[in-house]
Design a protein around this motif. Structure first.
Motif, PDB file in Angstrom:
ATOM      1  N   SER A  25     -43.896 -34.217  22.319  1.00  0.00           N
ATOM      2  CA  SER A  25     -44.947 -34.829  21.498  1.00  0.00           C
ATOM      3  C   SER A  25     -46.003 -33.786  21.161  1.00  0.00           C
ATOM      4  O   SER A  25     -46.607 -33.200  22.058  1.00  0.00           O
ATOM      5  CB  SER A  25     -45.591 -35.983  22.261  1.00  0.00           C
ATOM      6  N   PRO A  26     -46.248 -33.522  19.892  1.00  0.00           N
ATOM      7  CA  PRO A  26     -47.295 -32.544  19.518  1.00  0.00           C
ATOM      8  C   PRO A  26     -48.658 -32.925  20.079  1.00  0.00           C
ATOM      9  O   PRO A  26     -49.428 -32.075  20.487  1.00  0.00           O
ATOM     10  CB  PRO A  26     -47.296 -32.606  17.983  1.00  0.00           C
ATOM     11  N   GLU A  27     -48.943 -34.246  20.101  1.00  0.00           N
ATOM     12  CA  GLU A  27     -50.253 -34.700  20.597  1.00  0.00           C
ATOM     13  C   GLU A  27     -50.375 -34.433  22.094  1.00  0.00           C
ATOM     14  O   GLU A  27     -51.380 -33.922  22.572  1.00  0.00           O
ATOM     15  CB  GLU A  27     -50.421 -36.190  20.315  1.00  0.00           C
ATOM     16  N   LEU A  28     -49.312 -34.744  22.827  1.00  0.00           N
ATOM     17  CA  LEU A  28     -49.356 -34.620  24.279  1.00  0.00           C
ATOM     18  C   LEU A  28     -49.301 -33.165  24.726  1.00  0.00           C
ATOM     19  O   LEU A  28     -49.892 -32.787  25.732  1.00  0.00           O
ATOM     20  CB  LEU A  28     -48.193 -35.390  24.900  1.00  0.00           C
ATOM     21  N   ASP A  29     -48.590 -32.330  23.957  1.00  0.00           N
ATOM     22  CA  ASP A  29     -48.426 -30.929  24.345  1.00  0.00           C
ATOM     23  C   ASP A  29     -49.437 -30.012  23.673  1.00  0.00           C
ATOM     24  O   ASP A  29     -49.297 -28.791  23.684  1.00  0.00           O
ATOM     25  CB  ASP A  29     -47.008 -30.457  23.999  1.00  0.00           C
ATOM     26  N   VAL A  38     -27.682 -43.186  38.496  1.00  0.00           N
ATOM     27  CA  VAL A  38     -28.977 -43.341  37.829  1.00  0.00           C
ATOM     28  C   VAL A  38     -29.385 -41.997  37.230  1.00  0.00           C
ATOM     29  O   VAL A  38     -29.542 -41.014  37.952  1.00  0.00           O
ATOM     30  CB  VAL A  38     -30.060 -43.817  38.821  1.00  0.00           C
ATOM     31  N   PRO A  39     -29.535 -41.925  35.925  1.00  0.00           N
ATOM     32  CA  PRO A  39     -29.862 -40.633  35.297  1.00  0.00           C
ATOM     33  C   PRO A  39     -31.356 -40.329  35.367  1.00  0.00           C
ATOM     34  O   PRO A  39     -32.180 -41.209  35.601  1.00  0.00           O
ATOM     35  CB  PRO A  39     -29.432 -40.853  33.851  1.00  0.00           C
ATOM     36  N   LEU A  40     -31.677 -39.064  35.133  1.00  0.00           N
ATOM     37  CA  LEU A  40     -33.075 -38.660  34.957  1.00  0.00           C
ATOM     38  C   LEU A  40     -33.450 -38.872  33.492  1.00  0.00           C
ATOM     39  O   LEU A  40     -32.647 -38.608  32.593  1.00  0.00           O
ATOM     40  CB  LEU A  40     -33.256 -37.187  35.328  1.00  0.00           C
ATOM     41  N   ILE A  41     -34.657 -39.341  33.251  1.00  0.00           N
ATOM     42  CA  ILE A  41     -35.141 -39.559  31.880  1.00  0.00           C
ATOM     43  C   ILE A  41     -35.917 -38.331  31.431  1.00  0.00           C
ATOM     44  O   ILE A  41     -36.815 -37.854  32.134  1.00  0.00           O
ATOM     45  CB  ILE A  41     -36.057 -40.801  31.806  1.00  0.00           C
ATOM     46  N   ARG A  42     -35.559 -37.799  30.283  1.00  0.00           N
ATOM     47  CA  ARG A  42     -36.288 -36.674  29.710  1.00  0.00           C
ATOM     48  C   ARG A  42     -37.242 -37.196  28.649  1.00  0.00           C
ATOM     49  O   ARG A  42     -36.850 -37.963  27.769  1.00  0.00           O
ATOM     50  CB  ARG A  42     -35.323 -35.660  29.077  1.00  0.00           C
ATOM     51  N   ARG A  43     -38.496 -36.780  28.723  1.00  0.00           N
ATOM     52  CA  ARG A  43     -39.480 -37.239  27.737  1.00  0.00           C
ATOM     53  C   ARG A  43     -39.250 -36.542  26.398  1.00  0.00           C
ATOM     54  O   ARG A  43     -38.730 -35.423  26.344  1.00  0.00           O
ATOM     55  CB  ARG A  43     -40.906 -36.962  28.228  1.00  0.00           C
ATOM     56  N   ALA A 101     -47.638 -34.086  31.833  1.00  0.00           N
ATOM     57  CA  ALA A 101     -46.264 -34.493  31.538  1.00  0.00           C
ATOM     58  C   ALA A 101     -45.284 -33.868  32.529  1.00  0.00           C
ATOM     59  O   ALA A 101     -44.361 -34.534  33.014  1.00  0.00           O
ATOM     60  CB  ALA A 101     -45.903 -34.085  30.109  1.00  0.00           C
ATOM     61  N   GLU A 102     -45.484 -32.587  32.821  1.00  0.00           N
ATOM     62  CA  GLU A 102     -44.602 -31.910  33.778  1.00  0.00           C
ATOM     63  C   GLU A 102     -44.723 -32.513  35.172  1.00  0.00           C
ATOM     64  O   GLU A 102     -43.738 -32.591  35.917  1.00  0.00           O
ATOM     65  CB  GLU A 102     -44.934 -30.413  33.816  1.00  0.00           C
ATOM     66  N   GLN A 103     -45.937 -32.969  35.511  1.00  0.00           N
ATOM     67  CA  GLN A 103     -46.139 -33.573  36.831  1.00  0.00           C
ATOM     68  C   GLN A 103     -45.380 -34.897  36.938  1.00  0.00           C
ATOM     69  O   GLN A 103     -44.773 -35.191  37.971  1.00  0.00           O
ATOM     70  CB  GLN A 103     -47.634 -33.793  37.081  1.00  0.00           C
ATOM     71  N   PHE A 104     -45.400 -35.684  35.858  1.00  0.00           N
ATOM     72  CA  PHE A 104     -44.630 -36.929  35.843  1.00  0.00           C
ATOM     73  C   PHE A 104     -43.139 -36.644  36.033  1.00  0.00           C
ATOM     74  O   PHE A 104     -42.448 -37.349  36.774  1.00  0.00           O
ATOM     75  CB  PHE A 104     -44.852 -37.681  34.524  1.00  0.00           C
ATOM     76  N   ASP A 150     -61.265 -35.461  31.338  1.00  0.00           N
ATOM     77  CA  ASP A 150     -61.524 -36.586  30.439  1.00  0.00           C
ATOM     78  C   ASP A 150     -60.324 -36.763  29.504  1.00  0.00           C
ATOM     79  O   ASP A 150     -60.096 -35.963  28.602  1.00  0.00           O
ATOM     80  CB  ASP A 150     -62.786 -36.311  29.621  1.00  0.00           C
ATOM     81  N   TYR A 151     -59.540 -37.809  29.740  1.00  0.00           N
ATOM     82  CA  TYR A 151     -58.354 -38.062  28.927  1.00  0.00           C
ATOM     83  C   TYR A 151     -58.489 -39.354  28.116  1.00  0.00           C
ATOM     84  O   TYR A 151     -57.508 -39.993  27.781  1.00  0.00           O
ATOM     85  CB  TYR A 151     -57.112 -38.166  29.826  1.00  0.00           C
ATOM     86  N   THR A 152     -59.701 -39.746  27.820  1.00  0.00           N
ATOM     87  CA  THR A 152     -59.918 -41.052  27.182  1.00  0.00           C
ATOM     88  C   THR A 152     -59.299 -41.138  25.783  1.00  0.00           C
ATOM     89  O   THR A 152     -59.014 -42.235  25.315  1.00  0.00           O
ATOM     90  CB  THR A 152     -61.425 -41.336  27.076  1.00  0.00           C
ATOM     91  N   HIS A 153     -59.088 -40.004  25.102  1.00  0.00           N
ATOM     92  CA  HIS A 153     -58.574 -40.047  23.728  1.00  0.00           C
ATOM     93  C   HIS A 153     -57.110 -39.622  23.639  1.00  0.00           C
ATOM     94  O   HIS A 153     -56.587 -39.420  22.557  1.00  0.00           O
ATOM     95  CB  HIS A 153     -59.419 -39.137  22.828  1.00  0.00           C
ATOM     96  N   ILE A 154     -56.462 -39.497  24.776  1.00  0.00           N
ATOM     97  CA  ILE A 154     -55.059 -39.081  24.770  1.00  0.00           C
ATOM     98  C   ILE A 154     -54.171 -40.295  25.020  1.00  0.00           C
ATOM     99  O   ILE A 154     -54.434 -41.113  25.889  1.00  0.00           O
ATOM    100  CB  ILE A 154     -54.802 -38.016  25.868  1.00  0.00           C
ATOM    101  N   ASN A 155     -53.084 -40.405  24.248  1.00  0.00           N
ATOM    102  CA  ASN A 155     -52.139 -41.499  24.408  1.00  0.00           C
ATOM    103  C   ASN A 155     -50.968 -41.030  25.277  1.00  0.00           C
ATOM    104  O   ASN A 155     -50.208 -40.150  24.882  1.00  0.00           O
ATOM    105  CB  ASN A 155     -51.634 -41.943  23.031  1.00  0.00           C
ATOM    106  N   PHE A 156     -50.849 -41.626  26.453  1.00  0.00           N
ATOM    107  CA  PHE A 156     -49.797 -41.224  27.390  1.00  0.00           C
ATOM    108  C   PHE A 156     -48.596 -42.177  27.369  1.00  0.00           C
ATOM    109  O   PHE A 156     -47.772 -42.140  28.277  1.00  0.00           O
ATOM    110  CB  PHE A 156     -50.364 -41.172  28.818  1.00  0.00           C
ATOM    111  N   GLU A 157     -48.503 -43.004  26.317  1.00  0.00           N
ATOM    112  CA  GLU A 157     -47.439 -44.001  26.252  1.00  0.00           C
ATOM    113  C   GLU A 157     -46.047 -43.366  26.331  1.00  0.00           C
ATOM    114  O   GLU A 157     -45.103 -43.970  26.844  1.00  0.00           O
ATOM    115  CB  GLU A 157     -47.555 -44.824  24.967  1.00  0.00           C
TER     116      GLU A 157
END
Length: 727
Positions: A692-696, A684-689, A705-708, A647-654
């Motif tokens: 985020s304290p909320e996401l981690d 074309v470079p790789l993008i590093r995220r 995040a690691e899967q992305f 259940d990830y309904t309250h997590i912001n993955f933006e």
């Protein structure tokens, strides 16, 4: 674990025999044998065996197109075939007195009816059936009145078989769906066993991975067969009966379950390096084998009408796995276990639990009370089936050397003409055997022709010796009739399953049949071998030298297809995280397209190995490309399952959007590299995220995040590989 495997191997032969006797293959064999033999037996009782043989010939020709599929398609194909073979039998009967007219007609018909490959497998079988009646009638010279009688008997035999097939279907309308669905589930269980081998010590990773890709092709083919029958059968599409809803739900759940199995892909070599000493991977292997047994039991229950059972002790074994992982976590510091390795073990165990839950759900559908309560499905079934339009425009557009079907048709026409000239030049008694061999061996690609050639030669030579042995040592007519019956059933039962075995049965069947007709002798067997050798030689040489179709010609289309499919699949999965309101149907269609294109690429890769070395272009790069795309689809499937199981309904993955956008950009650039031959090299470079304290905050969120990022890395590797191929 060894006891589980030993028990499986002990019961396997008995289960295989039982399973085959309940399969579509054996059902086809019985139906075709009865349909072909019955007219001859009845007419023989009235002293009109010759007429009976002609009726049987009509039934045999129509049976060629009666392959598994929706009954409406089968019926229409048989009626169209009936009309065409009657017309062709009259044309050949009227013109076969003139060798030049016959040769011209043979070339024209061979080309036109080979072009029917454009419209799919069933249309191609119509063409084969028409050419079959032509070849068998080519030496049968008779007065025009007898030609009309012959054509009418062909018509009656065809209608007889069509009515028989339709009647059998109406007795048990769901039987074909049950059998094809059962075969599909059984292949998924075989795929799962191949996945289990990765947990075995000392496994050859490359060999097992190659086997896994081949099995994935087979699973896809079986699932397509189910879709063809299931989604185009009116009673099931309308879900008007409990049985229809039951079969539909089982299939939908099985496709979801296969995605779950596909998602479990890890660095098994590293897992073995870390955990072989404690033996936990062996326990994983045991549990997965038991899951495969449970799936196989579902497949078997569909054919027998029984109730499937879970493997004994499966739930307890999974619980034991949980405890073993907890022990490893407690001893992590003492034994220096890698955190990622422990996370991988946890993920695999969770995935196994989810597979078990789905298996239990499918098992519950078999309960008669539950069947009546099953609800209608909200998936748009029409999106999952491919409609084939029989447009003459498609035929005209392919009348060019750029069309592989056109080149194949032209090759077949020339090969048939050469076979006809050879047969007439040497005045063979059964010259049509040469033409028949060319007809059945010639396939659109060199690899398929070569494979069918080997199968035909092995089956014919071995079958001829068996047939000679039967004629020498068996003199009793009743015994010979029983042997004839067995050989007919065997030949027709294996014609779709194993062509070598089918021909192995077919040759003694023909020799015994000719003996019954008073035309048999041991020289007939030798003649059949010679004719087969001549026909196969002509077909293979034509396939190699006359406008050949090489697999590397299809590489670009197949590679672009899998990139597009994976990109769309990834986009649909990301909508789960970023929009929350994505279409389930669109997601499932995207997933299906990945399976279709993966199977196409994998089978193309396998076929290339049978071609001459000079034609095996980009083999190393294609292998890497196939592996990377399989990894990509597996990782995307894992990402999908992460969302649906938590259940990830309250997590912001933006904050993951830049990584997702760059992944799609990398894949689109990979596609462009294959289509457009740009000279400049992209950077074309790789993008590093950003952290985020909320996401981690939780391990699960960090894993998302690691899967992305992992998916982006694979997309980058695909991009660099396409740059290399372009260069």
């Amino acid at each position: 674990m060894r006891n589980t495997v030993d028990l499986y191997m002990l019961n396997r032969p008995i289960r295989n025999i039982h399973d085959f006797l309940l399969s579509t293959y054996f059902a086809d064999g019985l139906r075709i044998t009865f349909g072909v033999l019955c007219p001859s037996l009845i007419m023989a009782q009235f002293g009109m065996l010759q007429y009976g043989m002609t009726l049987s010939l009509g039934a045999l020709c129509v049976s060629v197109v009666d392959s598994p599929g929706p009954i409406v398609h089968r019926r229409n194909a048989m009626l169209i075939t009936t009309g065409l073979i009657v017309i062709i039998s009259i044309l050949v009967g009227i013109t076969n007195k003139n060798i030049y007219v016959t040769g011209t007609l043979l070339v024209i018909c061979s080309f036109v009816f080979s072009m029917l490959f454009l419209y799919g497998a069933r249309a191609a079988s119509i063409g084969t059936s028409v050419l079959l009646i032509m070849v068998l009638s080519i030496d049968d010279i008779r007065p025009w009145k007898e030609v009309i009688l012959y054509a009418m008997l062909i018509f009656c035999g065809s209608i007889w078989y069509t009515m028989l097939s339709y009647f059998i279907y109406r007795i048990r309308p769901y039987r074909l769906v049950q059998q094809t669905l059962s075969d599909s589930i059984y292949e998924v269980s075989i795929f799962l066993r191949a996945k289990a081998k990765f947990y075995h010590q000392g496994i050859n990773y490359e060999k097992n991975y190659a086997e896994l890709l081949q099995l994935q092709v087979i699973v896809h083919e079986k699932q397509e067969e189910v879709r063809e029958v299931l989604f185009k059968t009116r009673e099931i599409v309308n879900e008007s009966t409990p049985e229809g809803r039951f079969l539909l739900l089982v299939f939908i759940d099985m496709v979801d379950l296969f995605e779950q199995i596909m998602s479990t892909y890890y660095n098994y070599k590293q897992l073995h390096q870390q955990f072989d000493e404690v033996g936990i991977l062996t326990h994983y292997e045991k549990v997965i084998y038991k899951l495969a047994d449970s799936l196989e039991d579902i497949a078997f229950a569909l054919k027998t009408g029984g109730i499937p059972n879970l493997s004994i002790g499966l739930a307890e074994d999974i619980e034991q796995l949980k405890q073993e992982i907890l022990v490893l976590e407690k001893n992590k510091i003492n034994h220096d276990y890698n955190t990622l390795g422990l996370i991988a073990l946890k993920n695999i165990e969770v995935n196994i639990e989810n597979i078990l839950a789905r298996v239990k759900t499918i098992n519950s559908y078999f309960n008669e009370k539950e069947k009546k309560k099953l609800k209608r499905n909200d998936i748009d079934i029409n999106k999952f089936v491919t409609r084939q339009n029989f447009d003459i425009k498609l035929f005209r557009e392919n009348l060019t050397f750029s069309s592989s079907t056109f080149r194949h048709s032209l090759r077949v026409a020339i090969a048939m003409l050469i076979g006809f000239v050879v047969a007439k030049s040497f005045d063979f008694a059964h010259s049509y055997w040469i033409l028949l061999t060319i007809l059945v061996i010639s396939k659109p690609g060199y690899t398929l022709t070569k494979q069918r050639n080997y199968e035909r030669l092995i089956g014919t030579i071995a079958g001829a010796f068996i047939g000679m042995g039967i004629l020498v040592y068996v003199n009793d007519k009743n015994a010979l009739f029983v042997i004839l019956l067995i050989c007919m059933i065997g030949s027709y039962s294996f014609q779709r399953k194993n062509y070598v075995v089918s021909v192995l049965f077919m040759t003694p069947y023909i020799l015994v049949l000719f003996d019954f007709l008073g035309m048999g002798s041991l020289s007939l067997a030798r003649e059949r071998i010679y004719d087969t050798l001549i026909g196969s030689g002509i077909a293979v040489l034509a396939s190699y030298s006359l406008f050949p179709n090489w697999e590397h010609e299809k590489l670009k289309v197949a590679m672009v297809g899998i990139i597009k499919a994976n990109m769309n699949y990834f986009e649909q999965v990301t909508l789960l995280y970023f929009e929350k309101h994505n279409s389930l149907t669109k997601y499932k269609v995207a997933r299906k397209e990945v399976y279709v294109n993966t199977a196409n690429l994998a089978s193309l890769f396998q076929r290339m190995f049978s071609e001459p070395k000079s034609k095996q272009l980009y083999i190393k790069e294609l292998h890497q490309f196939t592996v990377l795309n399989h990894l990509l689809s597996s990782y995307v499937a894992t990402l999908s399952l992460f969302y649906r199981e938590h259940d990830y309904t309250h997590i912001n993955f933006e904050e993951l959007k830049p990584v997702s956008t760059n992944t799609i950009y990398l894949l689109s650039q990979s596609e462009e590299n294959l289509i457009v031959n740009k000279e400049e090299i992209s950077n074309v470079p790789l993008i590093r995220r950003k952290i985020s304290p909320e996401l981690d905050a939780a391990n699960e969120n960090m894993m998302i995040a690691e899967q992305f990022e992992l998916i982006q890395k694979v997309a980058y590797d695909i991009f660099k590989l396409t740059e290399k191929i372009k260069a």
